[in-house]
Design an enzyme around this catalytic site. Structure first.
Site, short mmCIF file in Angstrom:
data_model
loop_
_atom_site.label_atom_id
_atom_site.label_comp_id
_atom_site.label_asym_id
_atom_site.label_seq_id
_atom_site.Cartn_x
_atom_site.Cartn_y
_atom_site.Cartn_z
N TYR A 159 30.21 23.59 -12.88
CA TYR A 159 31.23 22.76 -12.22
C TYR A 159 31.86 23.51 -11.05
O TYR A 159 31.97 22.99 -9.94
CB TYR A 159 32.28 22.36 -13.24
N LYS A 163 31.50 22.48 -6.98
CA LYS A 163 32.66 22.14 -6.16
C LYS A 163 32.83 23.12 -5.00
O LYS A 163 33.22 22.72 -3.90
CB LYS A 163 33.92 22.09 -7.03
#
Length: 245
Positions: A159, A163
């Site tokens: 994650y 990002k």
């Protein structure tokens, strides 16, 4: 038309069935933006947004698509244009995926799916949408990131990496279209209530404001970014004061 007036523009919003997506959808409807509400697994919220828009006299459609499939971004843009009477002027890449787990437990399949949805799909959407925006002299691209891109966060290595990749993508794309009336920005919220990305062990007392953020607060910031033609190539934090920079 001023930068503040988005009415009549065509938007594609991915991740429309999540907490932030629903709030964003409501703001787009209120602004008179014709919107394709894209979802993956939960159609009810996206279909409800489309119905609310139509009740308000604003054209809208709900579109299904798993963004882990590399063919889906182009299809969503095409179907949005067909349904709403023109090409997409506003792209909000809001869909996200993650499973909270330790990096030692993260297998290749999980890594690839997260990167496909969170990073590859936003790139493919932008790659398809930006040339037309530049040719028409107006466009807005907003990538929904996370404070995990700055700090590593607590959700997972996949994650955080995905990002952080959005930030690099923002900085690469923005200057290449800025002179053509097109802005590219990213918004990086953290610890937002009523969202699937809120970590299980998150504590609102860790934030200076003493509470989790609200999806509506993210949506308000997003609309401010979309309305501003002078703001581009920026990653904006929305984190309750947790990470000053």
């Amino acid at each position: 038309m001023t930068d503040l007036d988005l009415s009549g523009k065509v938007a594609l919003l991915t991740g429309a069935s999540g907490g932030i997506g629903r709030a964003l959808g409501g703001r787009l409807i209120a602004a008179g933006v014709k919107t394709a509400f894209a979802y993956s697994a939960h159609p009810d919220a996206a279909e409800q947004l489309a119905a609310e828009a139509q009740d308000a006299g604003v054209a809208a459609v709900a579109l299904a698509g798993d963004l882990a499939d590399p063919a889906v971004p182009e299809r969503l843009l095409r179907e949005a244009a067909d349904a709403l009477g023109g090409p997409v002027d506003i792209l909000i890449a809001n869909a996200g995926h993650a499973l909270q787990q330790d990096y030692t437990d993260l297998d290749l399949e999980a890594w690839d799916r997260t990167l496909a949805i969170n990073l590859r799909a936003p790139f493919l959407l932008a790659q398809q949408a930006l040339p037309g925006m530049a040719e028409r002299g107006f466009g807005r691209v907003l990538f929904m990131s996370s404070a995990a891109a700055f700090t590593g966060g607590i959700v997972g290595a996949d994650y955080a990496a995905s990002k952080a990749g959005l930030h690099g993508l923002t900085h690469f794309l923005a200057p290449r279209v800025a002179s053509r009336g097109v802005t590219v920005n990213a918004l990086a919220p953290t610890l937002i209530a009523d969202t699937a990305m809120l970590p299980r062990n998150a504590d609102p007392r860790a934030l200076p404001v003493g509470r989790f953020g609200r999806p509506e607060e993210v949506a308000d910031m997003a609309l401010a970014v979309l309305r501003n033609g002078y703001l581009t190539n920026q990653v904006l934090s929305l984190d309750g004061g947790a990470h000053p920079r």
